[in-house]
Design a protein around this motif. Structure first.
Motif, PDB file in Angstrom:
ATOM      1  N   ALA A  43     -11.407  -3.383   6.695  1.00 48.29           N
ATOM      2  CA  ALA A  43     -10.273  -3.116   7.585  1.00 48.29           C
ATOM      3  C   ALA A  43      -9.163  -2.408   6.807  1.00 48.29           C
ATOM      4  O   ALA A  43      -9.211  -2.323   5.580  1.00 48.29           O
ATOM      5  CB  ALA A  43      -9.759  -4.437   8.149  1.00 48.29           C
ATOM      6  N   TRP A  44      -8.162  -1.936   7.524  1.00 47.77           N
ATOM      7  CA  TRP A  44      -7.057  -1.258   6.854  1.00 47.77           C
ATOM      8  C   TRP A  44      -5.784  -1.355   7.674  1.00 47.77           C
ATOM      9  O   TRP A  44      -5.814  -1.623   8.852  1.00 47.77           O
ATOM     10  CB  TRP A  44      -7.402   0.188   6.555  1.00 47.77           C
ATOM     11  N   THR A  45      -4.695  -1.113   6.979  1.00 44.09           N
ATOM     12  CA  THR A  45      -3.389  -1.071   7.630  1.00 44.09           C
ATOM     13  C   THR A  45      -2.441  -0.217   6.795  1.00 44.09           C
ATOM     14  O   THR A  45      -2.670  -0.010   5.601  1.00 44.09           O
ATOM     15  CB  THR A  45      -2.810  -2.495   7.821  1.00 44.09           C
ATOM     16  N   ASP A  46      -1.388   0.260   7.436  1.00 43.49           N
ATOM     17  CA  ASP A  46      -0.302   0.971   6.772  1.00 43.49           C
ATOM     18  C   ASP A  46       0.980   0.221   7.062  1.00 43.49           C
ATOM     19  O   ASP A  46       1.315  -0.010   8.224  1.00 43.49           O
ATOM     20  CB  ASP A  46      -0.164   2.405   7.293  1.00 43.49           C
ATOM     21  N   ILE A  47       1.690  -0.167   6.011  1.00 40.79           N
ATOM     22  CA  ILE A  47       2.994  -0.802   6.152  1.00 40.79           C
ATOM     23  C   ILE A  47       3.957  -0.014   5.287  1.00 40.79           C
ATOM     24  O   ILE A  47       3.741   0.128   4.082  1.00 40.79           O
ATOM     25  CB  ILE A  47       2.955  -2.285   5.712  1.00 40.79           C
ATOM     26  N   GLU A  48       4.985   0.489   5.931  1.00 36.71           N
ATOM     27  CA  GLU A  48       5.918   1.411   5.273  1.00 36.71           C
ATOM     28  C   GLU A  48       5.086   2.565   4.714  1.00 36.71           C
ATOM     29  O   GLU A  48       4.258   3.117   5.422  1.00 36.71           O
ATOM     30  CB  GLU A  48       6.746   0.683   4.213  1.00 36.71           C
ATOM     31  N   ASP A  49       5.273   2.932   3.458  1.00 39.16           N
ATOM     32  CA  ASP A  49       4.510   4.018   2.835  1.00 39.16           C
ATOM     33  C   ASP A  49       3.380   3.480   1.958  1.00 39.16           C
ATOM     34  O   ASP A  49       2.929   4.159   1.036  1.00 39.16           O
ATOM     35  CB  ASP A  49       5.435   4.901   1.986  1.00 39.16           C
ATOM     36  N   VAL A  50       2.926   2.276   2.253  1.00 36.17           N
ATOM     37  CA  VAL A  50       1.862   1.649   1.474  1.00 36.17           C
ATOM     38  C   VAL A  50       0.633   1.497   2.371  1.00 36.17           C
ATOM     39  O   VAL A  50       0.718   0.959   3.472  1.00 36.17           O
ATOM     40  CB  VAL A  50       2.299   0.283   0.917  1.00 36.17           C
ATOM     41  N   ALA A  79       6.067  -1.317  -4.975  1.00 37.83           N
ATOM     42  CA  ALA A  79       5.819  -2.133  -3.787  1.00 37.83           C
ATOM     43  C   ALA A  79       5.292  -3.498  -4.195  1.00 37.83           C
ATOM     44  O   ALA A  79       4.407  -3.596  -5.045  1.00 37.83           O
ATOM     45  CB  ALA A  79       4.811  -1.443  -2.874  1.00 37.83           C
ATOM     46  N   GLN A  80       5.857  -4.530  -3.594  1.00 39.78           N
ATOM     47  CA  GLN A  80       5.377  -5.896  -3.795  1.00 39.78           C
ATOM     48  C   GLN A  80       4.436  -6.205  -2.638  1.00 39.78           C
ATOM     49  O   GLN A  80       4.873  -6.293  -1.496  1.00 39.78           O
ATOM     50  CB  GLN A  80       6.538  -6.891  -3.837  1.00 39.78           C
ATOM     51  N   VAL A  81       3.152  -6.341  -2.933  1.00 41.54           N
ATOM     52  CA  VAL A  81       2.132  -6.550  -1.912  1.00 41.54           C
ATOM     53  C   VAL A  81       1.604  -7.970  -2.031  1.00 41.54           C
ATOM     54  O   VAL A  81       1.239  -8.412  -3.117  1.00 41.54           O
ATOM     55  CB  VAL A  81       0.974  -5.533  -2.063  1.00 41.54           C
ATOM     56  N   GLU A  82       1.573  -8.675  -0.898  1.00 39.82           N
ATOM     57  CA  GLU A  82       1.033 -10.027  -0.852  1.00 39.82           C
ATOM     58  C   GLU A  82      -0.057 -10.075   0.212  1.00 39.82           C
ATOM     59  O   GLU A  82       0.131  -9.568   1.319  1.00 39.82           O
ATOM     60  CB  GLU A  82       2.129 -11.031  -0.541  1.00 39.82           C
ATOM     61  N   ILE A  83      -1.186 -10.681  -0.140  1.00 38.48           N
ATOM     62  CA  ILE A  83      -2.308 -10.827   0.781  1.00 38.48           C
ATOM     63  C   ILE A  83      -2.661 -12.299   0.842  1.00 38.48           C
ATOM     64  O   ILE A  83      -2.907 -12.923  -0.196  1.00 38.48           O
ATOM     65  CB  ILE A  83      -3.508  -9.966   0.346  1.00 38.48           C
ATOM     66  N   SER A  84      -2.671 -12.859   2.050  1.00 37.31           N
ATOM     67  CA  SER A  84      -2.967 -14.282   2.253  1.00 37.31           C
ATOM     68  C   SER A  84      -4.155 -14.415   3.181  1.00 37.31           C
ATOM     69  O   SER A  84      -4.147 -13.871   4.290  1.00 37.31           O
ATOM     70  CB  SER A  84      -1.777 -15.009   2.858  1.00 37.31           C
ATOM     71  N   VAL A  85      -5.159 -15.160   2.718  1.00 38.85           N
ATOM     72  CA  VAL A  85      -6.319 -15.465   3.545  1.00 38.85           C
ATOM     73  C   VAL A  85      -6.849 -16.831   3.134  1.00 38.85           C
ATOM     74  O   VAL A  85      -7.007 -17.108   1.948  1.00 38.85           O
ATOM     75  CB  VAL A  85      -7.411 -14.378   3.447  1.00 38.85           C
ATOM     76  N   GLY A  86      -7.068 -17.690   4.121  1.00 38.07           N
ATOM     77  CA  GLY A  86      -7.552 -19.039   3.831  1.00 38.07           C
ATOM     78  C   GLY A  86      -6.588 -19.772   2.916  1.00 38.07           C
ATOM     79  O   GLY A  86      -5.382 -19.796   3.151  1.00 38.07           O
ATOM     80  N   VAL A 127     -11.922 -12.535  10.424  1.00 33.64           N
ATOM     81  CA  VAL A 127     -10.897 -13.520  10.116  1.00 33.64           C
ATOM     82  C   VAL A 127      -9.548 -12.806  10.009  1.00 33.64           C
ATOM     83  O   VAL A 127      -9.488 -11.610   9.747  1.00 33.64           O
ATOM     84  CB  VAL A 127     -11.198 -14.305   8.814  1.00 33.64           C
ATOM     85  N   ASP A 128      -8.471 -13.567  10.194  1.00 32.08           N
ATOM     86  CA  ASP A 128      -7.127 -13.012  10.059  1.00 32.08           C
ATOM     87  C   ASP A 128      -6.693 -13.031   8.606  1.00 32.08           C
ATOM     88  O   ASP A 128      -6.786 -14.056   7.937  1.00 32.08           O
ATOM     89  CB  ASP A 128      -6.124 -13.815  10.896  1.00 32.08           C
ATOM     90  N   VAL A 129      -6.223 -11.881   8.135  1.00 30.75           N
ATOM     91  CA  VAL A 129      -5.669 -11.756   6.788  1.00 30.75           C
ATOM     92  C   VAL A 129      -4.242 -11.273   6.944  1.00 30.75           C
ATOM     93  O   VAL A 129      -3.979 -10.286   7.643  1.00 30.75           O
ATOM     94  CB  VAL A 129      -6.494 -10.771   5.931  1.00 30.75           C
ATOM     95  N   GLU A 130      -3.315 -11.968   6.322  1.00 28.52           N
ATOM     96  CA  GLU A 130      -1.900 -11.606   6.388  1.00 28.52           C
ATOM     97  C   GLU A 130      -1.584 -10.682   5.211  1.00 28.52           C
ATOM     98  O   GLU A 130      -1.748 -11.061   4.049  1.00 28.52           O
ATOM     99  CB  GLU A 130      -1.043 -12.864   6.328  1.00 28.52           C
ATOM    100  N   VAL A 131      -1.130  -9.466   5.518  1.00 26.97           N
ATOM    101  CA  VAL A 131      -0.764  -8.483   4.494  1.00 26.97           C
ATOM    102  C   VAL A 131       0.732  -8.258   4.594  1.00 26.97           C
ATOM    103  O   VAL A 131       1.259  -7.984   5.670  1.00 26.97           O
ATOM    104  CB  VAL A 131      -1.519  -7.154   4.699  1.00 26.97           C
ATOM    105  N   SER A 132       1.427  -8.363   3.464  1.00 21.78           N
ATOM    106  CA  SER A 132       2.866  -8.189   3.431  1.00 21.78           C
ATOM    107  C   SER A 132       3.229  -7.166   2.354  1.00 21.78           C
ATOM    108  O   SER A 132       2.723  -7.239   1.236  1.00 21.78           O
ATOM    109  CB  SER A 132       3.524  -9.535   3.131  1.00 21.78           C
ATOM    110  N   VAL A 133       4.084  -6.235   2.714  1.00 24.57           N
ATOM    111  CA  VAL A 133       4.574  -5.226   1.773  1.00 24.57           C
ATOM    112  C   VAL A 133       6.090  -5.284   1.790  1.00 24.57           C
ATOM    113  O   VAL A 133       6.712  -5.054   2.824  1.00 24.57           O
ATOM    114  CB  VAL A 133       4.084  -3.812   2.141  1.00 24.57           C
ATOM    115  N   GLY A 135       8.063  -7.668   1.997  1.00 26.90           N
ATOM    116  CA  GLY A 135       8.576  -8.603   2.997  1.00 26.90           C
ATOM    117  C   GLY A 135       8.207  -8.294   4.431  1.00 26.90           C
ATOM    118  O   GLY A 135       8.379  -9.119   5.312  1.00 26.90           O
ATOM    119  N   GLN A 136       7.688  -7.114   4.713  1.00 25.33           N
ATOM    120  CA  GLN A 136       7.267  -6.755   6.065  1.00 25.33           C
ATOM    121  C   GLN A 136       5.777  -7.054   6.174  1.00 25.33           C
ATOM    122  O   GLN A 136       4.976  -6.518   5.407  1.00 25.33           O
ATOM    123  CB  GLN A 136       7.539  -5.281   6.327  1.00 25.33           C
TER     124      GLN A 136
END
Length: 187
Positions: A43-50, A79-86, A127-133, A135-136
């Protein structure tokens, strides 16, 4: 009257030719709807310029999976990237203009495997994966890929069965095995 008939026939012919010629396809919902093609696995996503690409979990069962992703920072700032799963939270700082590849099998990556537990899915599910860049954040539906295909066979977590304490040999069993091995090598 003949002139009016010819004009009417010409207008009717033009009215038939325009839709058949493909010009009407520009007005079609299929052509005008925004569609984003994902040419790779994950899967993929774009948040801001990341850009986060290739986000997926590879698992043999529902217990644990390895997490894979690529982060491309197209911005002019880190960029501060956080990925949360499980039960797992991953935090990475990606410098401006740089790419981070989380794939130990990739020669461009210097990363170690990230093993995830408690993700609530089995191979073939999403599954749902929370991606944060910075803070967004955004929730991304991500594939849990099994090891059925040859390209994924070596990417699942290793030692799934050996993580069971009952399956691991005790110190006494190990000593007995070593002693038995020494006896067979004696002259």
């Amino acid at each position: 009257m003949k002139r009016l008939t010819r004009v009417t026939l010409a207008a009717a012919a033009a009215a038939l030719v325009i839709p058949v010629s493909g010009c009407a396809a520009l007005l079609s919902a299929q052509q005008t709807h925004e569609y984003r093609y994902n040419g790779g696995d994950g899967a993929w996503t774009d948040i801001e310029d990341v850009a986060v690409r290739g986000l997926m979990l590879v698992a043999e069962d529902e217990e644990q999976a390895n997490l894979f992703f690529t982060v491309i920072n197209n911005s002019t700032e880190d960029a501060q990237v956080e990925i949360s799963v499980g039960d797992t939270d991953v935090s990475e700082s990606v410098p401006a203009g740089e790419t981070l590849v989380q794939n130990p099998a990739n020669p461009e990556s210097e990363s170690e495997p990230i093993t995830v537990t408690g993700f609530g899915g089995k191979p073939g599910s999403l599954v749902d994966v929370e991606v944060s860049v910075n803070g967004q954040s955004e929730t991304v539906r991500t594939q849990v890929v099994g090891t059925d295909l040859p390209e994924y066979q070596d990417l699942a977590p290793t030692g799934g069965a050996s993580s069971d304490p009952a399956a691991e040999p005790t110190g006494e069993e190990t000593a007995a095995e070593e002693q038995g091995a020494g006896e067979t090598q004696a002259p």
